[in-house]
Design an enzyme around this catalytic site. Structure first.
Site, mmCIF file in Angstrom:
data_model
loop_
_atom_site.group_PDB
_atom_site.id
_atom_site.type_symbol
_atom_site.label_atom_id
_atom_site.label_comp_id
_atom_site.label_asym_id
_atom_site.label_seq_id
_atom_site.Cartn_x
_atom_site.Cartn_y
_atom_site.Cartn_z
ATOM 1 N N GLU A 31 1.240 -2.175 12.715
ATOM 2 C CA GLU A 31 1.363 -3.642 12.656
ATOM 3 C C GLU A 31 1.741 -4.289 13.975
ATOM 4 O OE1 GLU A 31 4.063 -4.319 9.460
ATOM 5 O OE2 GLU A 31 2.473 -4.119 7.960
ATOM 6 N N TRP B 63 0.835 -1.211 0.000
ATOM 7 C CA TRP B 63 0.000 0.000 0.000
ATOM 8 C C TRP B 63 0.866 1.256 0.000
ATOM 9 C CZ3 TRP B 63 -1.539 2.660 5.022
ATOM 10 C CH2 TRP B 63 -0.583 2.430 6.020
ATOM 11 N N ASP B 64 2.165 1.082 0.266
ATOM 12 C CA ASP B 64 3.114 2.194 0.221
ATOM 13 C C ASP B 64 2.933 2.979 -1.082
ATOM 14 O OD1 ASP B 64 3.921 0.115 1.922
ATOM 15 O OD2 ASP B 64 6.041 0.597 1.787
ATOM 16 N N LYS C 86 3.606 1.089 16.164
ATOM 17 C CA LYS C 86 4.749 1.029 15.247
ATOM 18 C C LYS C 86 4.841 2.272 14.361
ATOM 19 C CE LYS C 86 6.677 -1.942 11.644
ATOM 20 N NZ LYS C 86 6.419 -3.077 10.743
ATOM 21 N N GLN C 87 3.683 2.711 13.871
ATOM 22 C CA GLN C 87 3.706 3.764 12.849
ATOM 23 C C GLN C 87 2.383 4.536 12.875
ATOM 24 O OE1 GLN C 87 3.691 0.146 10.267
ATOM 25 N NE2 GLN C 87 3.057 1.632 8.706
HETATM 26 C C1 BGC Z 1 5.244 -1.462 7.434
HETATM 27 C C2 BGC Z 1 4.143 -1.588 6.411
HETATM 28 C C3 BGC Z 1 4.747 -1.406 5.046
HETATM 29 C C4 BGC Z 1 5.871 -2.409 4.824
HETATM 30 C C5 BGC Z 1 6.604 -2.171 3.529
HETATM 31 C C6 BGC Z 1 6.287 -2.510 7.158
HETATM 32 O O1 BGC Z 1 7.319 -2.401 8.062
HETATM 33 O O2 BGC Z 1 4.743 -1.617 8.736
HETATM 34 O O3 BGC Z 1 3.156 -0.619 6.643
HETATM 35 O O4 BGC Z 1 3.785 -1.546 4.066
HETATM 36 O O5 BGC Z 1 6.816 -2.282 5.859
HETATM 37 O O6 BGC Z 1 7.183 -0.907 3.502
#
Ligand code: BGC
Length: 763
Positions: free
Chosen positions: A465, A323-324, A578-579
């Site tokens: 995540e 989804w990035d 995490k984010q």
């Molecule tokens: C992130 C995801 C991301 C993936 C690829 C993961 O560490 O938590 O949101 O899509 O990395 O960049």
């Protein structure tokens, strides 16, 4: 724009990091910033986009080609290497304006002779099959050296060898290797044509490595030029024939002309961005570097792939596309490179079948897009994606199973693209079908809670995540709501503008009865509302998790690199995330929330966010900038923009290596600059510009395209100037509550007053 990224000194212990940092690429392939004399231990890689292989012993991952730039000097039988020889000086550099990599190393031989190697290389934007190198050797006194160069077949792979067959080829002076992948027997070729200064005697070491005995006069350079071609069966019928052709035509042009053309191509790209910052060259440089990396990985040539999470810097994350792309990278392309943006969107549309298959696998209808998508649209993510570093056992992770938000992100991407470009033609080209199938998927996995007369989404994973399998993740629910709205608008639009196709599509999808479901879900989905403190709870029960500080959480860590997330990591039962999650929601759907809500949530979640993903800091910067918290925004912008410059990223998740470049952070950097500080936004009412310049910037300039016309924006501390560069449409622009019209040939000057969020200007 004339910036270069530079490092001095011996790369000992930094080969991995500098390999990422000095990466070159053209969307067709990437070549890591390693030295010509390196081998697979130093992670040299020439990574192909689009070609993946599963050899049965590990993961399906992108393919690395035999290394065509392999070159070294030997003196009295000793190989000169920056890692093992005596080195007087070493510079590695990337000229951003031309995408050219340079190294210069002065070696001191045992007898005191100073032998210098200087090399330039670039991945051509003009001919995407071409990788060109110029390699120069000089000595401070007359001497004999040998220069060895060729295609090194002993290559780095994360999951083992990917070629079932390698055939050495020769066509007059062009040598090469044709490789065939194990799983799908796809052919690729690498060819080389070498030109050296007169007088060097050549002999062949093995089939693909040549050596030259060179008599060096003091100060007189030996120059070698190498024209390398890389071809894949996906776009060349006969890969070897195409490779030969590419080498020949490159050699005819010569290195100088090719380099000149390369400069022009990069200039065009940068002109489309048009970013200029007065008063802060450091930020401007970091932003350009970010955009450089993003462009280097972008497949302008095809819609068969999008941009992998680690660009083309290697095989990490299985070369998967996440989804990035839709959330972090697409905005820059949609506003600055619409035709490339269309390809990124088409990649998802083309892979609807894979998403349908995935939905069916989980017992749902419609389209469930992969978390980690490869060229075939299947999910590359395994069920046991991580290993517990304490027990060495594989851990069941749910990245693949539970991140249903990906389908909503895909729909968001398609709609964003359409809204910015007005390319509604993508709807009958598969866009409508994709949107409708994603909407159907959500209806099929929604849980209708009878007593509350609402739809909920249970057992999901949101953007954060660390907390898997939660109920009613706010980001997910709001994005599903948006998906339903977009699906309803798509139905309307198709019915009105593409009536015949609409009828055919509705019949083919058996969708007539589905419309009611879509509307019902749209109207009755549970959207976690801000509480009395204005806070949106990330998921049901999040506020009841242990409220620890990051410092406290870190103090509980037993082993470096231990994974903090589900199923049993330290963050799982805490509020440490995490984010960006709720903050991402507030940034993307910013028009739906008041400044107070944004501010309160930002202040709440910021200290609880680990930024354990490179997707995080840019979103905190974006919302802070939109809300006038410019000091915070600046701090986080610089973190995002310099992630690959400073190497401030996690190299391991548990024992899984995840290093490489960070295209999502690169795209996020553009978003903060142009949409955050530059205030460019777009909604149903069209374009608005509400800038919030940080105090470090005297002015900001940028370009964007909207509905087929091109514009340039100049923002000074008190006014905005908008000029139309291309097109004849009148552009309506909102700034605060004023409306302005920008007409072709005119520059519109708008006086504005920068807003600062109440009591939040500083940190
Ligand atoms: C992130 C995801 C991301 C993936 C690829 C993961 O560490 O938590 O949101 O899509 O990395 O960049």
């Amino acid at each position: 724009m004339k910036y270069s990224i530079k490092e001095n000194g011996i790369p000992q212990g930094k080969t991995e990091f500098w390999g990422n940092k000095f990466c070159i690429g053209n969307g067709y392939f990437g070549y890591r910033g390693t030295m010509e004399e390196y081998g697979k231990e130093e992670l040299v890689s020439c990574t192909l986009s689009e070609i993946y292989d599963d050899n049965g012993n590990g993961w399906r991952e992108p393919v690395n080609m035999p290394n065509p730039l392999y070159t070294y000097v030997s003196y009295k039988g000793q190989k000169l290497s920056v890692l093992t020889s005596r080195v007087d000086s070493h510079i590695q550099e990337l000229y951003l304006e031309a995408g050219i990599h340079r190294r210069k190393t002065a070696f001191i031989a045992e007898d005191g002779k100073r032998i210098t190697v200087e090399a330039f290389r670039f991945a051509s934007l003009d001919d995407i099959h071409l990788l060109a190198m110029r390699y120069i050797v000089t000595s401070d006194s007359e001497t004999e050296v040998e220069v060895h160069t060729g295609i090194d077949d002993n290559i780095w792979n994360i999951s083992g060898n990917h070629f079932r067959k390698k055939t050495v080829k020769q066509n007059e002076e062009i040598t090469g290797i044709v490789c065939e992948t194990i799983q799908e027997k796809v052919k690729t070729a690498v060819g080389q044509m070498i030109r050296v200064s007169a007088g060097a005697a050549q002999y062949t070491e093995d089939q693909t490595i040549n050596a030259y005995s060179v008599h060096l006069k003091a100060g007189e350079p030996f120059v070698m030029e190498k024209y390398v071609s890389i071809c894949k069966e996906t776009d060349c019928t006969d890969v070897w024939e195409s490779a030969v052709k590419c080498c020949r035509s490159a050699e005819e042009s010569g290195f100088e002309r090719l380099a000149e053309r390369q400069r022009t191509c990069w200039k065009e790209r940068y002109e489309n961005l048009g970013i200029k910052i007065k008063g802060d060259t450091e930020a401007e440089k970091a932003i350009y570097y970010s955009c450089y990396l993003l462009y280097s990985s972008a497949p302008f040539y095809t819609d068969r792939v999008a941009i992998p999470a680690r660009g083309l810097s290697g095989q990490v994350y299985k070369g998967g596309m996440f989804w990035d792309t839709e959330i972090y990278m697409l905005p820059m392309f949609a506003f600055c490179e619409p035709s490339a943006a269309r390809k990124l969107v088409m990649y998802r549309i083309r892979n609807l079948a894979g998403a349908r298959e995935k939905a069916a696998e989980y017992g749902y209808e419609g389209a469930f897009y992969p978390w980690e998508s490869q060229e075939n649209g299947k999910d590359g993510c395994t069920h046991y994606n991580l290993t517990d570093i304490f027990t060495g056992r594989k851990m069941r992770t749910y990245f693949r199973d539970k991140q249903i938000h990906i389908s909503a992100d895909v729909v968001y991407g398609i709609w964003k693209y359409i809204s910015i470009t007005k390319d509604y033609g993508i709807l009958p080209d598969g866009g409508a079908e994709t949107i409708l199938e994603c909407a159907r998927f959500f209806y099929s996995c929604a849980y209708y809670k009878k007593d509350k007369n609402r739809y909920e989404f249970l057992d999901v994973t949101g953007a954060d995540e660390y907390h898997e399998r939660v109920n009613n993740d706010a980001y997910t629910n709001y994005m599903i709501h948006l998906t339903m709205k977009i699906a309803l608008e798509t139905l309307d639009y198709m019915e009105t503008h593409y009536h015949a196709q609409f009828i055919r599509l509705m019949d083919a999808l058996n969708y007539w009865g589905e419309c009611e479901n879509i509307r019902d879900l749209y109207e009755k989905i549970y959207l976690p509302a801000p509480d009395s403190q204005c806070l949106i709870e990330q998921y049901d029960g999040y506020f009841k998790e242990e409220d620890v500080s990051l410092e406290e959480l870190y103090s509980r860590i037993i082993k470096p690199n231990e994974y903090l997330g589900s199923p049993c990591g330290l963050a799982v039962n805490t509020q440490i995330i995490k984010q960006a999650d709720v903050i991402l929601l507030l940034s993307l759907l910013s028009g739906q929330f008041t400044d107070e809500i944004k501010e309160k949530n930002w202040s709440y979640y910021e200290p609880r966010t680990e930024h354990g993903s490179s997707l995080s800091t840019c979103i905190y910067a974006l919302l802070a900038a939109k809300n006038g918290k410019t000091d915070w925004a600046y701090k986080y912008l610089m973190k995002a923009a310099r992630i690959d410059l400073l190497g401030e990223y996690k190299l391991y998740l548990g024992d899984l290596y995840i290093g490489g470049t960070h295209p999502a952070a690169n795209g996020g950097t553009w978003m903060v600059t142009v949409q955050g500080f530059g205030g460019l936004d777009m909604d149903e009412d069209g374009i608005s510009i509400n800038p919030h310049l940080p105090k470090q910037w005297d002015s900001l300039e940028y370009c964007f395209r909207y509905a087929g016309s091109a514009y340039k924006v100049v923002i000074e501390q008190a006014y905005i100037e908008i000029s139309q560069l291309e097109g004849n449409d009148e552009l309506k622009v909102r700034t605060g509550d004023q409306v302005h019209f920008c007409r072709s040939g005119n520059t519109t000057k708008i006086v504005y007053k920068q807003q600062t969020a109440p009591g939040t200007g500083g940190q």
